[in-house]
Scaffold this active site. Structure first.
Site, mmCIF file in Angstrom:
data_model
loop_
_atom_site.group_PDB
_atom_site.id
_atom_site.type_symbol
_atom_site.label_atom_id
_atom_site.label_comp_id
_atom_site.label_asym_id
_atom_site.label_seq_id
_atom_site.Cartn_x
_atom_site.Cartn_y
_atom_site.Cartn_z
ATOM 1 C CG ASP A 1 -2.056 -1.060 1.016
ATOM 2 O OD1 ASP A 1 -2.138 -1.649 -0.084
ATOM 3 O OD2 ASP A 1 -2.817 -1.305 1.968
ATOM 4 C CG HIS B 1 7.586 -17.467 -11.611
ATOM 5 N ND1 HIS B 1 6.289 -17.332 -12.047
ATOM 6 C CD2 HIS B 1 7.671 -18.706 -11.079
ATOM 7 C CE1 HIS B 1 5.618 -18.441 -11.800
ATOM 8 N NE2 HIS B 1 6.432 -19.297 -11.204
ATOM 9 C CG ASN C 1 15.097 -17.204 -32.535
ATOM 10 O OD1 ASN C 1 15.333 -18.344 -32.130
ATOM 11 N ND2 ASN C 1 14.933 -16.173 -31.724
ATOM 12 C CB SER D 1 5.226 -22.080 -12.135
ATOM 13 O OG SER D 1 4.630 -21.476 -11.028
#
Length: 559
Positions: free
Chosen positions: A263, A292, A306, A462
């Site tokens: 905050d 991450h 590429n 993840s």
């Protein structure tokens, strides 16, 4: 953000006490195994080359698909990512003007909901939701029983009781040992950094280092042990001490309220979900914050063919970065606003590789998810890395709304390993016959890393979630008329189901994969595009047309 979802899966406290880890015996698997084919290569990958060969044989052409990544940020300068970044055509980069009148200034590649409006400060670390809930409601519910709480507050009270149990689950008997050990390790770390002339070093860097003090020897031994336990020599001293700091924070949470990291920097009215125009356009923040998110982005869409680095799953993708996840637990408001930002700016897929055990403002997140579903967006969420059953525990954002109904375009993803030897179901992965939809490769996944065009292995659900998001983007790109609901159905119906029993990550029992997830299978890009080729679009356009822009869109700037 759950620590095991965040980075390496290491637990510094556990390592200090027992040097325990959750290693997968997979160090011999090749880089990019997750893209390979079981029949030709011997790995439970997604058969990506076969998928592209099939699309070529059908003479299918692709159209760009935008994928929103709600995460820790992205290194937008990375050689394998900068050419695939989403570009807001309505913004003129760097002019300090909200050209498209969306409330966000210079949101060229995405938005950072964890920063000050002037861009000078950014939140990289935060507290844990259990501590925020416990201390935030302590004065309200301390010394009260369930019978003394109004019926309308029962859910909140139950959440507070659960949070209190989480905060005080350790008796504190190991605190002094942990703090003393950390102090000695920090002294050893200082010596190693001085000797090596490097502020950040990995287990790999220590292989040829000869310690010059006993503390340095202890630090070297400790980091190498953690690397071995996690089957990852790329774990750095910084990652280790970040985790240690988190563990110290949990010790302190038993004595005092957690620090308010967010905050004072963001300065929004957190209690007002309609106060949404906060943050800044800094998506990288510093060299460590986006590790991450950068790794996740590469899995989905790193530039293919590429000649550098590695190849992402989807070949015609635009990566939109929505920074809303710090080191620690994310705040519900930032997640809700992040989802809405991605939807409003054209994302057809949103990847969410984060999670926590408490969601005090779940209604805000539910409303944002409902908005995404209504707009025809597919949401892909990581199941978590606590080897727990999501059917009977808590993992937010969850696959169900508060009213117990389920989003129509939501996929929850568990992590799978490369072969039977290493474990088809990753030993760390959460699971759930009702809550988890599919499994996807999530062990030792090679992808992009920030700070100098680097690449390396990370593991966790993840990493499994963006594999699924990448397949979704691939299908949508070559079959643009299919709806998000159809793509979800295609991904789930096209899974490859192992014929052998797998190990339940929570119990160690040998079970069918169908006991661990809804579909009983591992996602497969080749099978998905084959199935997609048999589908026809339902009800016209795949996604409702976006609202008219208040200003005329400008041509993208080249930069």
């Amino acid at each position: 953000m759950n620590k095991l979802m965040k980075k390496t899966g290491l637990s510094a406290t556990a390592a200090l006490i027992a040097l325990a880890g959750w290693a997968q015996s997979s160090s011999t698997v090749p880089e990019g195994w997750h893209l390979k084919d079981l029949k030709t290569d011997g790995y439970y990958g997604i058969s990506l080359d076969k998928a592209y060969d099939f699309l070529k044989s059908k003479n299918r052409k692709s159209t760009p698909v935008t994928v929103g990544i709600v995460d820790s940020g992205i290194d937008t300068t990375h050689e394998d990512l900068k050419s695939v970044l989403w570009v807001n055509a309505g913004e003129t980069p760097g002019n300090g003007i909200d050209d498209d009148h969306d409330g966000y200034i210079d949101d060229v590649h995405g938005w950072n909901f964890l920063g000050s409006r002037d861009g000078k400060e950014n939140v990289t670390k935060d507290s844990y939701e259990a501590a925020r809930v416990y201390w935030g409601l302590k004065s309200k519910y301390e010394n009260k029983t369930a019978s003394q709480v109004p019926a309308a507050e029962k859910d909140q009270y139950d959440m507070w009781v659960r949070a209190k149990g989480e905060v005080f689950k350790d008796d504190g008997s190991q605190d002094e040992f942990i703090l003393r050990s950390m102090d000695l390790l920090r002294k050893g770390d200082g010596t190693i950094r001085f000797d090596m002339k490097k502020e950040v070093y990995s287990g790999k860097d220590l292989s040829g280092y000869n310690p010059t003090t006993p503390n340095a020897a202890q630090m070297k031994s400790f980091l190498l042990n953690v690397c071995q336990a996690n089957d990852n020599n790329d774990i750095t001293n910084k990652e280790l001490f970040d985790q240690m700091d988190n563990d110290v924070q949990k010790i302190n949470n038993r004595k005092q309220p957690p620090k308010d990291y967010r905050d004072p920097v963001v300065k929004d009215n957190y209690n007002d979900i309609n106060d949404k125009n906060y943050g800044n356009n800094n998506l990288t923040v510093d060299e460590n914050a986006p590790l991450h998110g950068t790794h996740v982005a590469g899995i989905i869409g790193a530039a293919r063919n590429n000649g550098v680095g590695m190849d992402g799953v989807a070949d015609n993708v635009r990566i939109m970065s929505v920074r809303a996840v710090p080191d620690g637990d994310e705040h519900d408001k930032d997640i809700a606003e992040g989802i809405r930002f991605a939807v409003d700016h054209g994302a057809r897929v949103i990847n969410m590789s984060f999670g926590k055990a408490y969601s005090p403002e779940k209604k805000w997140v539910d409303d944002a998810v409902k908005y995404a579903v209504k707009k025809g967006v597919l949401l892909v969420h990581a199941a978590g890395n606590d080897n727990q059953n999501n059917d009977s525990t808590y993992n937010f954002p969850s696959a169900y709304y508060l009213d117990k109904t389920r989003p129509a375009t939501w996929i929850t993803v568990g992590a799978s390993g490369p072969n039977e030897q290493s474990g088809i179901a990753a030993s760390f992965s959460n699971y759930g016959k009702k809550e988890v939809d599919v499994f996807a490769p999530g062990v030792r996944i090679y992808s992009t890393l920030p700070l100098g065009n680097r690449y390396g292995n990370e593991q966790g659900t993840s990493m499994a979630s963006p594999v699924v998001a990448g397949i979704a983007a691939l299908v949508m790109s070559y079959y643009p008329d299919l709806s998000a609901a159809q793509v979800k159905e295609i991904i789930e119906k096209s899974v490859v189901k192992p014929t052998v029993l797998v190990t339940n990550p929570g119990t160690g029992a040998k079970v069918h994969l169908s006991d661990l997830c809804v579909t009983g299978g591992i996602v497969n890009a080749y099978e998905a595009v084959k199935l997609a080729d048999t589908y026809k679009a339902k009800g016209g356009s795949a996604r409702p047309a976006p609202s008219p822009s208040p200003v005329k869109k400008q041509a993208p700037k080249k930069h």
